[in-house]
Design a protein around this motif. Structure first.
Motif, PDB file in Angstrom:
ATOM      1  N   GLU A 177       0.827  -1.241   0.216  1.00 23.23           N
ATOM      2  CA  GLU A 177      -0.095  -0.047  -0.008  1.00 23.23           C
ATOM      3  C   GLU A 177       0.946   1.163   0.036  1.00 23.23           C
ATOM      4  O   GLU A 177       0.609   2.078  -0.709  1.00 23.23           O
ATOM      5  CB  GLU A 177      -0.789  -0.040   1.315  1.00 23.23           C
ATOM      6  CG  GLU A 177      -2.035   0.971   1.278  1.00 23.23           C
ATOM      7  CD  GLU A 177      -2.872   0.720  -0.086  1.00 23.23           C
ATOM      8  OE1 GLU A 177      -3.376  -0.374  -0.343  1.00 23.23           O
ATOM      9  OE2 GLU A 177      -3.302   1.991  -0.798  1.00 23.23           O
ATOM     10  N   ASN A 178       1.936   1.073   0.771  1.00 23.52           N
ATOM     11  CA  ASN A 178       2.794   2.278   0.843  1.00 23.52           C
ATOM     12  C   ASN A 178       3.441   2.554  -0.448  1.00 23.52           C
ATOM     13  O   ASN A 178       3.794   3.655  -1.142  1.00 23.52           O
ATOM     14  CB  ASN A 178       3.831   2.425   1.951  1.00 23.52           C
ATOM     15  CG  ASN A 178       4.597   3.663   2.293  1.00 23.52           C
ATOM     16  OD1 ASN A 178       4.140   4.532   2.195  1.00 23.52           O
ATOM     17  ND2 ASN A 178       5.825   3.500   2.457  1.00 23.52           N
ATOM     18  N   GLY A 179       3.971   1.288  -1.120  1.00 20.92           N
ATOM     19  CA  GLY A 179       4.669   1.376  -2.493  1.00 20.92           C
ATOM     20  C   GLY A 179       3.521   2.076  -3.387  1.00 20.92           C
ATOM     21  O   GLY A 179       3.943   2.982  -4.248  1.00 20.92           O
ATOM     22  N   ARG A 180       2.432   1.854  -3.454  1.00 17.81           N
ATOM     23  CA  ARG A 180       1.382   2.318  -4.215  1.00 17.81           C
ATOM     24  C   ARG A 180       1.396   3.845  -4.107  1.00 17.81           C
ATOM     25  O   ARG A 180       1.422   4.815  -5.053  1.00 17.81           O
ATOM     26  CB  ARG A 180       0.175   1.863  -4.136  1.00 17.81           C
ATOM     27  CG  ARG A 180      -0.256   0.577  -4.856  1.00 17.81           C
ATOM     28  CD  ARG A 180      -1.604   0.254  -4.879  1.00 17.81           C
ATOM     29  NE  ARG A 180      -1.849  -1.150  -5.255  1.00 17.81           N
ATOM     30  CZ  ARG A 180      -1.961  -2.006  -4.356  1.00 17.81           C
ATOM     31  NH1 ARG A 180      -2.253  -1.958  -3.136  1.00 17.81           N
ATOM     32  NH2 ARG A 180      -2.143  -3.425  -4.763  1.00 17.81           N
ATOM     33  N   GLU A 181       1.278   4.267  -3.039  1.00 16.19           N
ATOM     34  CA  GLU A 181       1.275   5.760  -2.631  1.00 16.19           C
ATOM     35  C   GLU A 181       2.710   6.512  -2.984  1.00 16.19           C
ATOM     36  O   GLU A 181       2.424   7.570  -3.529  1.00 16.19           O
ATOM     37  CB  GLU A 181       1.095   6.093  -1.088  1.00 16.19           C
ATOM     38  CG  GLU A 181      -0.454   5.555  -0.541  1.00 16.19           C
ATOM     39  CD  GLU A 181      -0.391   5.769   0.899  1.00 16.19           C
ATOM     40  OE1 GLU A 181      -1.175   5.084   1.773  1.00 16.19           O
ATOM     41  OE2 GLU A 181       0.616   6.359   1.650  1.00 16.19           O
TER      42      GLU A 181
END
Lengths: 200, 236
Positions: A177-181
């Protein structure tokens, strides 16, 4: 004769008392100010100056999205028939880093269509199997002598426990999720209005 | 008669002590392996578990090997009127050599990257990216316990685990101090450019029109001003 003898004794006693007082004052002064006189046994704790050797230099492309700092208490006991058991307790520290290795990206992992960009990243995983900083290990308690094999086993056990505690599905999902952000924010700075990030 | 009884008691006590020493030495060696496998206590207390969201692009990895050595000398230090005099005590020597392997990684932190760090030419063909300054972190360190050697005289005790970890820690700190001379900075910068240029080129720019720079060309002299609070991170 008697008075002379008594005077002689008195003067000797006074001399001795004066000497004792002076010595006591000197010792007290030395105790307060150790620069006057002091004797101590000193241990040299610093290591010798030795060179560091570079074993390898590698250019890498690893993008970290989540880091997990962990400590593990590892305990081992050696039982004895007589006397107390030997015990070694160490606290290991490590940081597990979750992210993607860009060298594993497939051909055409970035696709641009106007102001839309599609990014196909490899799966999120542990960036390196070596994550324990053994130099920061703390020897919490030690009794008896312990050989290299025992310490190696403790190290491997610490690594297993850290992996079990940190590589959870929720942490991996959080990294994803942090990677997507982060990727979305990065490509938006380059002017793309729509960013689609997918993980294999 | 009395003396004979006393001698016998002393002999008996001495024999018991010797026997106990022998039992203590041998029993531990034969059962070590079983003891470690079957009696390792798993403590499930969460001492520290810190999770942090990051956006770091690691661009260079250095693996450094060092043999940490220490000669333990006991000195008798006499201080007289401010002057110190050291005399080596003849209590025997203690020496240890600990091989360690340290992995250093340099990274660029993209968590604060924003549009102000991208400059475009008027025609939009050329792009200039100003990256954050590279940082170096110790990602792992490992002691080669099998190759660790220690030599102690008969009058001295073996090195404790606490002493060995202290020397290992000093060894890693000495490696960190030599980081500016290792060249990891320049490797990190070149690798970051090599990673980003193809990425930006895939956005439609020609590789010749992409320029990647860093904020400042730091030198070793800047190191003391930029030490981070985090133990293993050195900023450049």
């Amino acid at each position: 004769m008697q008075p002379d003898k008594s005077n002689h004794l008195l003067s000797n006693a006074l001399l001795i008392a004066t000497a004792v007082v002076i010595c006591a004052l000197f010792v007290r002064k030395c105790h307060e100010d150790r620069e006057i006189f002091d004797v101590e046994v000193v241990d040299e704790k610093a290591i010798d100056i030795t060179p560091a050797q570079i074993r390898s230099i590698e250019r890498i492309g690893e993008w970290e999205f989540l880091s997990i700092a962990d400590e593990e208490l590892i305990d081992t006991i050696r039982h004895r028939t007589l006397g107390r058991d030997d015990r070694l307790v160490r606290i290991y520290r490590g940081t597990l880093r979750l992210g993607v290795d860009l060298s594993k990206c497939e051909e055409g992992w970035v696709q641009v269509h106007g102001d839309t960009i599609e990014v196909a990243l490899p799966p999120v995983g542990l960036l390196s199997e070596r994550f324990i900083d053994e130099a920061r290990t703390r020897a919490f308690f030690e009794s008896g002598t312990w050989d290299a094999r025992a310490k190696e086993q403790m190290y491997r056990k610490a690594a297993r426990q850290m992996r079990r505690r940190c590589l959870t599905p929720s942490n991996i999902e959080q990294a994803r999720e942090n990677g997507r952000e982060q990727m979305t924010a990065l490509f938006r700075t380059f002017g793309f209005s729509t960013v689609e990030v997918k993980f294999k | 008669m009395h003396r004979e009884m006393k001698t016998k008691r002393l002999f008996g006590a001495f024999s018991l002590i010797i026997l106990w020493c022998c039992m203590s030495c041998t029993h531990g060696q034969t059962s070590t392996e079983a003891a470690i496998d079957s009696t390792v206590v798993e403590d499930s207390v969460d001492l520290v578990l810190a999770v942090a969201r990051t956006s770091r692009l690691y661009t260079a990895e250095y693996r450094v090997h060092k043999i940490v050595t220490h000669s333990d000398v006991k000195l008798l230090r006499t201080t007289l009127l401010g002057h110190k005099f050291d005399t080596k005590l003849s209590l025997g020597d203690r020496k240890i050599a600990i091989p360690i392997d340290v992995t250093l990684k340099a990274y660029v932190d993209f968590s604060t990257f924003n549009e102000s760090q991208i400059e475009r030419s008027a025609d939009g063909r050329q792009i200039h990216i100003i990256l954050p300054d590279p940082k170096v972190v110790v990602t792992s360190s490992k002691v080669d316990h099998e190759s660790t050697k220690q030599f102690t005289d008969i009058l001295r005790s073996d090195f404790t685990d606490a002493e060995m970890t202290d020397y290992t820690s000093q060894g890693v700190r000495s490696i960190l101090r030599s980081v500016p001379r290792l060249g990891i900075l320049e490797t990190a910068r070149q690798s970051a450019a090599a990673t980003l240029i193809p990425l930006v080129a895939s956005m439609g720019y020609s590789p010749e029109d992409i320029v990647v720079t860093f904020r400042k060309n730091y030198t070793e002299a800047d190191l003391p001003l930029l030490m981070d609070n985090e133990r293993s991170v050195v900023k450049f």
